[in-house]
Write an enzyme that holds these catalytic residues in place. Structure first.
Site, PDB file in Angstrom:
ATOM      1  N   GLU A 283       0.790  -1.281   0.195  1.00 58.07           N
ATOM      2  CA  GLU A 283       0.011  -0.068   0.228  1.00 58.07           C
ATOM      3  C   GLU A 283       0.954   1.304  -0.231  1.00 58.07           C
ATOM      4  O   GLU A 283       1.796   1.156   0.703  1.00 58.07           O
ATOM      5  CB  GLU A 283      -1.001  -0.145   1.246  1.00 58.07           C
ATOM      6  CG  GLU A 283      -1.844   1.176   1.302  1.00 58.07           C
ATOM      7  CD  GLU A 283      -2.625   1.377   2.527  1.00 58.07           C
ATOM      8  OE1 GLU A 283      -3.707   1.868   2.676  1.00 58.07           O
ATOM      9  OE2 GLU A 283      -1.854   0.684   3.687  1.00 58.07           O
TER      10      GLU A 283
ATOM     11  N   LYS B  43     -10.029   1.993  -1.507  1.00 57.88           N
ATOM     12  CA  LYS B  43     -10.002   1.451  -0.206  1.00 57.88           C
ATOM     13  C   LYS B  43     -11.153   1.770   0.379  1.00 57.88           C
ATOM     14  O   LYS B  43     -11.534   3.229   0.598  1.00 57.88           O
ATOM     15  CB  LYS B  43      -8.649   1.997   0.828  1.00 57.88           C
ATOM     16  CG  LYS B  43      -8.661   1.331   2.146  1.00 57.88           C
ATOM     17  CD  LYS B  43      -7.430   1.893   2.621  1.00 57.88           C
ATOM     18  CE  LYS B  43      -7.102   1.531   4.170  1.00 57.88           C
ATOM     19  NZ  LYS B  43      -5.849   1.961   4.650  1.00 57.88           N
TER      20      LYS B  43
ATOM     21  N   CYS C 149      -4.954  -3.351   3.739  1.00 59.90           N
ATOM     22  CA  CYS C 149      -4.629  -2.818   4.956  1.00 59.90           C
ATOM     23  C   CYS C 149      -5.701  -2.868   6.058  1.00 59.90           C
ATOM     24  O   CYS C 149      -5.911  -4.088   6.440  1.00 59.90           O
ATOM     25  CB  CYS C 149      -3.699  -1.288   5.123  1.00 59.90           C
ATOM     26  SG  CYS C 149      -2.863  -1.139   6.481  1.00 59.90           S
TER      27      CYS C 149
END
Length: 276
Positions: A40, A112, A158
């Site tokens: 990321e 995300k 994440c």
């Protein structure tokens, strides 16, 4: 099939960060990797108020460089994530993970969904991603072809790792379970040492699939913050196939579609699952 994770420690120089990543992509390809995964936000780790200065539209800038890298190296490239420009929003960007096939064709884009906003006991923001990022939408599964057949994959980023429903409630998962979950991350050292491996192995076990997790490592912001590293590849039974420590470098392991099938035949948990 050989999979590689490239564990990096990016700083504030976008050009240098990308150059380092491209060199590792070429090295992993030369070692026979068919899939390469980046962490990321490998393009910039610094003052979040300046993040908008690194942004690109899909198909331009860093995204174009990564597309060319996939094509030139003839690999499936899961591009970690980079700041994607949002039309008419000068202050925020999407945290976007794009995947290209070996011909350079974009086969997936995920923005995300879960943003990490961590507050200390005094109310001070330690990490506050929503200050610079816009919330995305749930990821979509995608298919890609390799020498050993067709794989059904999903990308998450994440903090998404803490929300299993992002995988289990996915419409595609209800009909065609995922064979691989790619996790691109900048998972912090403070939480990573306690939670990273446990969460990754849980996602592999409960979904009976491979989890390929590529994390950032090391300090940034002049030592003020630190990421955990420990990128790893986990099989459908929850075993760690390969793992790095906190060094920068390439993690490689062979994965096999037959192991996914065997795990689901051995314990038919997905077949027994009830959708409420």
């Amino acid at each position: 099939m050989l999979v590689s994770c490239i564990q990096l420690n990016p700083q504030t120089d976008l050009k240098e960060n990308v150059s380092i990543a491209l060199k590792y992509i070429s090295e992993a390809s030369n070692k026979g990797a068919e899939i390469i995964v980046l962490p990321e936000m490998f393009t910039y780790m610094g003052d979040e108020s300046l993040r908008h200065k690194t942004k690109n539209k899909i198909g331009e800038g860093v995204f174009k460089e990564l597309q060319n890298a996939a094509k030139e190296n003839k690999v499936i490239l899961v591009c970690g994530s980079h700041s994607e420009e949002i039309n008419n929003n000068p202050n925020k960007v999407f945290n976007s993970c794009v995947t290209f096939d070996k011909n350079g064709e974009m086969i997936s884009i995920y923005r995300k969904l879960h943003l990490f906003n961590l507050i200390d006991k005094n109310g001070k923001a330690l990490y506050c991603e929503s200050n610079s990022f816009e919330y995305g939408k749930s990821p979509e599964g995608y298919l890609f072809e390799t020498r050993d057949g067709s794989w059904n994959a999903l990308n998450i980023i994440c903090y998404d790792l803490r929300f299993p429903e992002i995988i289990r409630n996915n419409d595609k998962m209800k009909t065609t379970p995922f064979d691989i979950i790619f996790v691109t991350a900048a998972f912090t050292w403070q939480t990573g040492k306690d939670h990273w491996e446990i969460l990754l192995r849980a996602r592999a076990i409960e979904n009976q699939c491979y989890v390929v997790a590529c994390n950032q490592t090391g300090e940034f912001l002049n030592g003020q913050k630190r990421n955990y590293g420990n990128s790893m590849i986990i099989d459908p039974w929850g075993n760690i196939v390969a793992k790095l420590g906190e060094e920068v470098g390439i993690l490689q392991a062979e994965i096999n579609k037959e192991n996914v099938i065997e795990s689901r035949n051995r314990l038919p948990a997905l077949a027994d699952r009830k959708i409420y």
